[in-house]
Design a protein around this motif. Structure first.
Motif, mmCIF file in Angstrom:
data_model
loop_
_atom_site.group_PDB
_atom_site.id
_atom_site.type_symbol
_atom_site.label_atom_id
_atom_site.label_comp_id
_atom_site.label_asym_id
_atom_site.label_seq_id
_atom_site.Cartn_x
_atom_site.Cartn_y
_atom_site.Cartn_z
ATOM 1 N N LEU A 44 1.014 -1.325 0.437
ATOM 2 C CA LEU A 44 -0.245 -0.052 -0.183
ATOM 3 C C LEU A 44 0.721 1.820 0.077
ATOM 4 O O LEU A 44 1.802 1.561 0.771
ATOM 5 N N PHE A 45 0.564 1.989 -1.258
ATOM 6 C CA PHE A 45 1.445 3.354 -0.829
ATOM 7 C C PHE A 45 0.804 4.346 -0.453
ATOM 8 O O PHE A 45 -0.574 4.160 -0.926
ATOM 9 N N VAL A 46 0.508 5.552 -0.170
ATOM 10 C CA VAL A 46 -0.313 6.699 0.383
ATOM 11 C C VAL A 46 0.367 7.768 0.345
ATOM 12 O O VAL A 46 1.962 8.044 0.871
ATOM 13 N N PRO A 47 -0.223 8.220 -0.828
ATOM 14 C CA PRO A 47 0.423 9.894 -0.968
ATOM 15 C C PRO A 47 0.092 11.033 0.100
ATOM 16 O O PRO A 47 -0.238 10.550 1.150
ATOM 17 N N GLY A 48 0.390 11.955 -0.465
ATOM 18 C CA GLY A 48 0.129 13.136 0.913
ATOM 19 C C GLY A 48 0.924 14.546 0.273
ATOM 20 O O GLY A 48 1.850 14.390 0.185
ATOM 21 N N VAL A 49 -0.220 15.474 0.559
ATOM 22 C CA VAL A 49 0.507 16.943 -0.300
ATOM 23 C C VAL A 49 -0.429 17.869 0.315
ATOM 24 O O VAL A 49 -2.319 17.593 0.393
ATOM 25 N N ILE A 87 1.858 12.090 8.641
ATOM 26 C CA ILE A 87 0.243 11.308 9.446
ATOM 27 C C ILE A 87 0.146 10.392 9.983
ATOM 28 O O ILE A 87 -0.597 9.902 11.050
ATOM 29 N N LEU A 88 1.185 9.562 9.703
ATOM 30 C CA LEU A 88 1.465 8.428 10.540
ATOM 31 C C LEU A 88 1.641 8.928 12.160
ATOM 32 O O LEU A 88 1.890 8.211 12.479
ATOM 33 N N GLU A 98 -3.717 21.833 16.193
ATOM 34 C CA GLU A 98 -3.496 20.897 16.797
ATOM 35 C C GLU A 98 -4.191 19.650 16.222
ATOM 36 O O GLU A 98 -5.303 19.803 16.461
ATOM 37 N N SER A 99 -4.071 19.008 15.311
ATOM 38 C CA SER A 99 -4.424 18.012 14.673
ATOM 39 C C SER A 99 -4.752 16.307 15.019
ATOM 40 O O SER A 99 -3.689 15.960 14.877
ATOM 41 N N GLU A 100 -5.119 15.352 14.978
ATOM 42 C CA GLU A 100 -4.789 14.236 15.535
ATOM 43 C C GLU A 100 -4.609 13.287 14.130
ATOM 44 O O GLU A 100 -4.713 13.200 13.190
ATOM 45 N N GLY A 101 -3.609 12.496 14.167
ATOM 46 C CA GLY A 101 -2.823 11.710 13.216
ATOM 47 C C GLY A 101 -3.266 10.429 13.278
ATOM 48 O O GLY A 101 -4.549 10.153 14.191
ATOM 49 N N CYS A 102 -2.992 9.468 12.478
ATOM 50 C CA CYS A 102 -3.049 7.977 12.851
ATOM 51 C C CYS A 102 -2.484 7.220 14.088
ATOM 52 O O CYS A 102 -2.955 6.054 14.366
ATOM 53 N N GLY A 103 -1.244 8.111 14.797
ATOM 54 C CA GLY A 103 -0.426 7.399 16.026
ATOM 55 C C GLY A 103 0.265 6.394 15.457
ATOM 56 O O GLY A 103 0.330 5.426 16.861
ATOM 57 N N GLU A 104 0.908 6.185 14.749
ATOM 58 C CA GLU A 104 1.589 4.857 13.997
ATOM 59 C C GLU A 104 3.012 5.454 15.529
ATOM 60 O O GLU A 104 3.650 4.247 15.113
ATOM 61 N N TRP A 105 3.017 6.562 14.697
ATOM 62 C CA TRP A 105 4.466 6.474 15.741
ATOM 63 C C TRP A 105 4.650 7.518 16.937
ATOM 64 O O TRP A 105 3.196 8.562 16.579
#
Length: 211
Positions: A44-49, A87-88, A98-105
């Motif tokens: 899975l490739f997750v882009p973002g701009v 976003i990870l 402040e915006s909540e991200g995915c919280g993987e790290w």
């Protein structure tokens, strides 16, 4: 059998250049927002701009945070790029919001403290030893960046007893920032491998080799 890579389409940009760059690595590429297709692909490739908050809104609209979580629970490869990397982390802070991200790290993504922002152009990295992501690449390799925000104060001890990620740093402005992370099935780059010439192509080839 040809490997299948899904590029997650959640309203963020740079998808077509990513699609072409990944396809050149000999895999079947699908641009999709479909939950099952994204979960079941080999990679899975997750882009973002753009803005962190807007990307998170778009990601949630296609249940992207659940797709990422489901894949990682099964040790299925994920590659996040640019804001798709940011976003990870736990949170992003833009213009005091402040915006909540995915919280993987753990950690925050904040504005770079540098004389010139956005950071735009080619830079060398401080590459970790034993990296699969950068295997076969020369130390002087450069990658292409376009961003104003990054994870800067990331202490690996914050990850607790889990295996420590391999982190590549870029020195720009007053503080170095996280340029790439290799963390088991989860890889991410702040730079754009699809716009980074031969070095970026080699990195994508290294990722595809893990699928």
């Amino acid at each position: 059998m040809t490997k299948r890579v899904a590029i997650l389409d959640y309203g963020s940009g740079n998808i077509r250049s990513a699609e072409r760059a990944v396809a050149r690595q000999g895999v079947e590429v699908t641009v999709t927002a479909d939950f099952a297709t994204a979960v079941e692909a080999d990679g899975l490739f997750v882009p973002g701009v753009g803005a962190y908050a807007a990307c998170m809104d778009g990601l949630r609209s296609v249940r992207g945070e659940r797709i990422i979580g489901r894949r990682l629970a099964g040790a299925r490869p994920v590659l996040g790029v640019c804001v798709g990397m940011q976003i990870l982390f736990e949170r992003g802070i833009e213009h005091g919001v402040e915006s909540e991200g995915c919280g993987e790290w753990p950690g925050s993504v904040e504005r770079i403290d540098a004389p010139v922002v956005p950071h735009m152009g080619w830079n060398r990295l401080e590459i970790p030893e034993g990296s699969t992501m950068f295997a076969g690449l020369p130390e002087e390799v450069r990658f292409y960046f376009v961003h104003s925000y990054a994870a800067q104060d990331w202490h690996l001890e914050d990850t607790g007893p889990l295996p420590k990620p391999k982190v590549a740093w870029c020195h720009y402005g007053k503080r170095p920032f996280v340029a790439a992370v290799e963390n088991g099935a989860l890889w991410a780059t702040q730079f754009h491998p699809e716009k980074s010439g031969d070095g970026g192509a080699a990195l994508l080839a290294n990722w595809v080799s893990t699928l």
